[in-house]
Design a protein around this motif. Structure first.
Motif, PDB file in Angstrom:
ATOM      1  N   LYS A 113       1.743  21.174  25.062  1.00 45.64           N
ATOM      2  CA  LYS A 113       2.376  20.733  23.819  1.00 45.64           C
ATOM      3  C   LYS A 113       1.608  21.273  22.617  1.00 45.64           C
ATOM      4  O   LYS A 113       2.198  21.780  21.658  1.00 45.64           O
ATOM      5  N   ILE A 114       0.272  21.173  22.685  1.00 45.67           N
ATOM      6  CA  ILE A 114      -0.563  21.672  21.577  1.00 45.67           C
ATOM      7  C   ILE A 114      -0.414  23.186  21.453  1.00 45.67           C
ATOM      8  O   ILE A 114      -0.326  23.728  20.340  1.00 45.67           O
ATOM      9  N   ALA A 115      -0.363  23.901  22.590  1.00 44.09           N
ATOM     10  CA  ALA A 115      -0.198  25.356  22.558  1.00 44.09           C
ATOM     11  C   ALA A 115       1.133  25.717  21.900  1.00 44.09           C
ATOM     12  O   ALA A 115       1.205  26.660  21.093  1.00 44.09           O
ATOM     13  N   LEU A 116       2.191  24.963  22.258  1.00 47.77           N
ATOM     14  CA  LEU A 116       3.494  25.209  21.627  1.00 47.77           C
ATOM     15  C   LEU A 116       3.432  24.935  20.127  1.00 47.77           C
ATOM     16  O   LEU A 116       3.994  25.694  19.322  1.00 47.77           O
ATOM     17  N   GLU A 117       2.747  23.857  19.734  1.00 44.92           N
ATOM     18  CA  GLU A 117       2.614  23.534  18.311  1.00 44.92           C
ATOM     19  C   GLU A 117       1.824  24.621  17.578  1.00 44.92           C
ATOM     20  O   GLU A 117       2.178  25.006  16.451  1.00 44.92           O
ATOM     21  N   VAL A 118       0.755  25.122  18.233  1.00 46.01           N
ATOM     22  CA  VAL A 118      -0.046  26.200  17.622  1.00 46.01           C
ATOM     23  C   VAL A 118       0.811  27.443  17.440  1.00 46.01           C
ATOM     24  O   VAL A 118       0.772  28.093  16.385  1.00 46.01           O
ATOM     25  N   GLU A 119       1.605  27.786  18.464  1.00 47.40           N
ATOM     26  CA  GLU A 119       2.492  28.943  18.349  1.00 47.40           C
ATOM     27  C   GLU A 119       3.495  28.746  17.211  1.00 47.40           C
ATOM     28  O   GLU A 119       3.763  29.662  16.434  1.00 47.40           O
ATOM     29  N   GLU A 120       4.054  27.537  17.130  1.00 52.64           N
ATOM     30  CA  GLU A 120       5.011  27.250  16.061  1.00 52.64           C
ATOM     31  C   GLU A 120       4.343  27.370  14.695  1.00 52.64           C
ATOM     32  O   GLU A 120       4.920  27.938  13.756  1.00 52.64           O
TER      33      GLU A 120
END
Length: 161
Positions: A113-120
């Motif tokens: 989830k954090i990786a997706l948020e960082v990508e976003e």
């Protein structure tokens, strides 16, 4: 049926000519009675002692049997405790493994989830930078146009009035 001291005492022998000396026979019979009574008494004491020893032997045999059963029960109880402790430790290990798996899975889900948020956020930062660059470039282009100089001259001439 065995003789009793009374049987020996009451025993009478027939008299004959040239028989044994009656006093010597009586004296001898008295000695036999005395010895026979002593033997009967000793036999009775030995029998009582043997019975006492047999009672003690029976008591110790019962005690031995009780101790043996107690040891068997204690061994079985120890085996049960050991078995239960082993089962409980296995349950604890399984529960710990479940908790560890759950914690690892939760951590993996959070990291995804954090990786997706960082990508976003990276995408949004890239878009913001591109828009800001476009805006700055547009503003620079406006500043570099010739119209500004004419505007400045017009303002100077208005001030002169």
């Amino acid at each position: 049926m065995p003789l009793t001291p009374l049987d020996i005492h009451n025993k009478e022998f027939p008299r004959k000519l040239r028989g044994y000396d009656e006093d010597a026979v009586n004296e001898f019979l008295d000695q036999i009675i005395k010895d026979y009574e002593a033997l009967i008494k000793e036999n009775k004491e030995i029998h009582n002692h043997a019975q006492s020893l047999q009672d003690k032997l029976d008591h110790f045999a019962n005690l031995e049997e009780t101790l043996s059963k107690t040891i068997i029960v204690a061994q079985e109880a120890a085996d049960d405790v050991k078995s239960n402790a082993k089962k409980e430790s296995q349950l604890i290990v399984k529960e710990a493994e479940k908790n560890a798996d759950r914690i690892v899975n939760d951590a993996l889900a959070k990291s995804r989830k954090i990786a997706l948020e960082v990508e976003e956020l990276k995408k949004q930062a890239s878009i913001y930078r591109a828009r800001f660059r476009t805006l700055v470039e547009a503003q620079l282009e406006l500043l570099s146009q010739d119209g500004w100089e004419a505007l400045e001259r017009a303002e100077v001439s208005r001030e002169e009035y």
